[in-house]
Scaffold this motif. Sequence first.
Motif, PDB file in Angstrom:
ATOM      1  N   HIS A   1      -2.411  -4.049  -2.279  1.00 27.80           N
ATOM      2  CA  HIS A   1      -1.096  -4.388  -2.827  1.00 27.80           C
ATOM      3  C   HIS A   1      -1.099  -5.780  -3.475  1.00 27.80           C
ATOM      4  O   HIS A   1      -1.291  -6.784  -2.790  1.00 27.80           O
TER       5      HIS A   1
ATOM      6  N   HIS B   1      -2.623  -1.304   2.195  1.00 27.68           N
ATOM      7  CA  HIS B   1      -1.934  -0.278   2.989  1.00 27.68           C
ATOM      8  C   HIS B   1      -2.245   1.112   2.454  1.00 27.68           C
ATOM      9  O   HIS B   1      -2.634   1.260   1.286  1.00 27.68           O
TER      10      HIS B   1
ATOM     11  N   HIS C   1      -1.517   4.601   0.795  1.00 27.06           N
ATOM     12  CA  HIS C   1      -0.553   4.953  -0.260  1.00 27.06           C
ATOM     13  C   HIS C   1      -0.455   6.465  -0.338  1.00 27.06           C
ATOM     14  O   HIS C   1      -0.727   7.084  -1.355  1.00 27.06           O
TER      15      HIS C   1
ATOM     16  N   HIS D   1       8.292  -2.638  -6.986  1.00 30.37           N
ATOM     17  CA  HIS D   1       6.902  -3.114  -7.019  1.00 30.37           C
ATOM     18  C   HIS D   1       6.162  -2.489  -8.191  1.00 30.37           C
ATOM     19  O   HIS D   1       6.229  -1.287  -8.398  1.00 30.37           O
TER      20      HIS D   1
ATOM     21  N   HIS E   1       2.412  -1.970  -9.929  1.00 25.63           N
ATOM     22  CA  HIS E   1       0.959  -2.044  -9.734  1.00 25.63           C
ATOM     23  C   HIS E   1       0.282  -2.612 -10.989  1.00 25.63           C
ATOM     24  O   HIS E   1       0.802  -2.470 -12.094  1.00 25.63           O
TER      25      HIS E   1
ATOM     26  N   HIS F   1       7.461   1.347  -8.407  1.00 27.37           N
ATOM     27  CA  HIS F   1       8.292   2.122  -7.490  1.00 27.37           C
ATOM     28  C   HIS F   1       9.054   1.230  -6.540  1.00 27.37           C
ATOM     29  O   HIS F   1       8.733   0.050  -6.374  1.00 27.37           O
TER      30      HIS F   1
ATOM     31  N   HIS G   1       9.726  -0.033  -2.983  1.00 24.40           N
ATOM     32  CA  HIS G   1       8.822  -0.129  -1.832  1.00 24.40           C
ATOM     33  C   HIS G   1       9.503   0.265  -0.517  1.00 24.40           C
ATOM     34  O   HIS G   1       8.940   0.074   0.562  1.00 24.40           O
TER      35      HIS G   1
HETATM   36 CU1  C2O Z   1       2.486  -1.720  -1.742  1.00 25.39          CU
HETATM   37 CU2  C2O Z   1       2.612   1.229  -4.505  1.00 25.39          CU
HETATM   38  O1  C2O Z   1       2.588  -0.198  -3.073  1.00 25.39           O
END
Ligand code: C2O
Length: 547
Positions: free
Chosen positions: A61, A104, A106, A451, A453, A510, A512
Amino acid sequence: AKVQEHEFVVQATPVKRLCNTQMSITVNGQFPGPTLEVNNGDTLVVKVTNKARYNVTIHWHGIRQIRTGWADGPEFVTQCPIRPGESYTYRFTIQGQEGTLWWHAHSSWLRATVYGALIIHPKQGDSYPFTKPKRETPILLGEWWDANPIDVIRQATQTGAAPNISDAYTINGQPGDLYKCSSKGTTIVPIDSGETNLIRVINAALNQPLFFTIANHKLTVVGADASYVKPFTTNVLMLGPGQTTDVLINGDQPPSRYYIAGRAYQSAQNAPFDNTTTTAILEYKSSPCPAKGGANIKPIAPTLPNYNDTNTVTSFSKSFRSLREVEVPTEIDEDLFFTIGLGLNSCPSNFNANQCQGPNGTRFTSSMNNVSFVLPSNFSILQAHKLGVQGVFTTDFPAKPPVKFDYTGNVSRSLWQPIQGTKVTKLKFGSRVQIVLQDTSIVTPENHPIHLHGYDFYIVAEGFGNFNPKKDASKFNLVDPPMRNTVAVPANGWAVIRFVADNPGVWIMHCHLDVHIGWGLATVFLVEDGEGLLESIESPPEDLPLC
Ligand code: C2O
């Protein structure tokens, strides 16, 4: 720079919390999982072997994953899941990031127990932009269910209801001594008079924004989401799930024991939440000596804000300013406006009543721009994109909501039912992107931790009510806005983020709150390759799992 190799074995492990033992999914039998510590510039190679009975993926993350999207981890977005009995090796380099991140699972709700800290120290020979702390302590805030979290979400999905809330909040996996059967495991954080401790706070909770405080000690915030900020002091932090905050504390209080505490910030009106407090103990080593009965000294109690204290949250989040010179785009190529919020779907007629336990016989859903995101199941979007496989996704995600309305309330029922789809937004390599994230207040206003990515973004403004491009643009901070990977969009309000799309690949954005991901509060950006090899995504690793 070093190459660090690790092995993660995902497996069922007995974990005892709140008087009961449960078979929990862990990494290497540890809960929380192992802490990874690297230097900026290092390469991490993590071989994940799945010995559990669920599909799994691991996400790093906040790691930028520049050109290495295959290592990002969200299932069906950048890879198919690692099936039971199989392995996949994640390989990526940390480029220009320093501070606290985490890793984490997913995949479904596995991250309830499959998570750990990922700490990035400065490059060897570089130092922190603040006085070197004597100690460093990661604090992972989490949630614990007296049930298998996968069963909790499966049952909710089958009935259309909201899933049960957790039974405890946790610090480093422990509820702490205010919960039943929990005093033995309470986390002890040592400090000595006169010394500085760097506390790296991570909100790893599934569904709960949390306040955090330490009794009688000032918190000096120095970083968030692995970016340094201009130091400021506060008594309390608020972290949405996914966010991290680094604080310095000084051992400047009379030697004793002080509570470190976390408790809910209720992000949605009338949503059920747990009002208990998770604790750890800050213990002065000097005196009284814990070995001589000091451990019986009752810790000094903290003051936490009320569960609905939005003023504290607002002034806290407005205190963040980037420490380092920023390169926030001043011109915009892609001007996007995304509504984020809940919704309700009517129950399919072939469902029986106990399969539709949402309000008035409906099922909960959620959406961005009225599109409820559906993950593919035969391919990851990245694989489909690279192989040119048709029919896995469409590129017609709307740049604006289908209709403009008053996002603060009185929303017509016709807007409560989003459409479903695997719709993505294509971005040209290098384009300068602005996204207004607007809470819709459909069903209820809610603080959504959004969040992204593959990127850090600048939060140039946030506010309440309906975003007004004319009035609000004049308040944008283009000088020293904070750079983050997760923004807690105010309930009944909005936030504006900017970034340059200079990382090719497929990137999910997305909420979280994991309950909202399942309901579709997500969307995907497809950033096309640029001109040269360095502007293109690397080829997929040979062991990439197939669906
Ligand atoms: Cu910490 Cu897509 O997530």
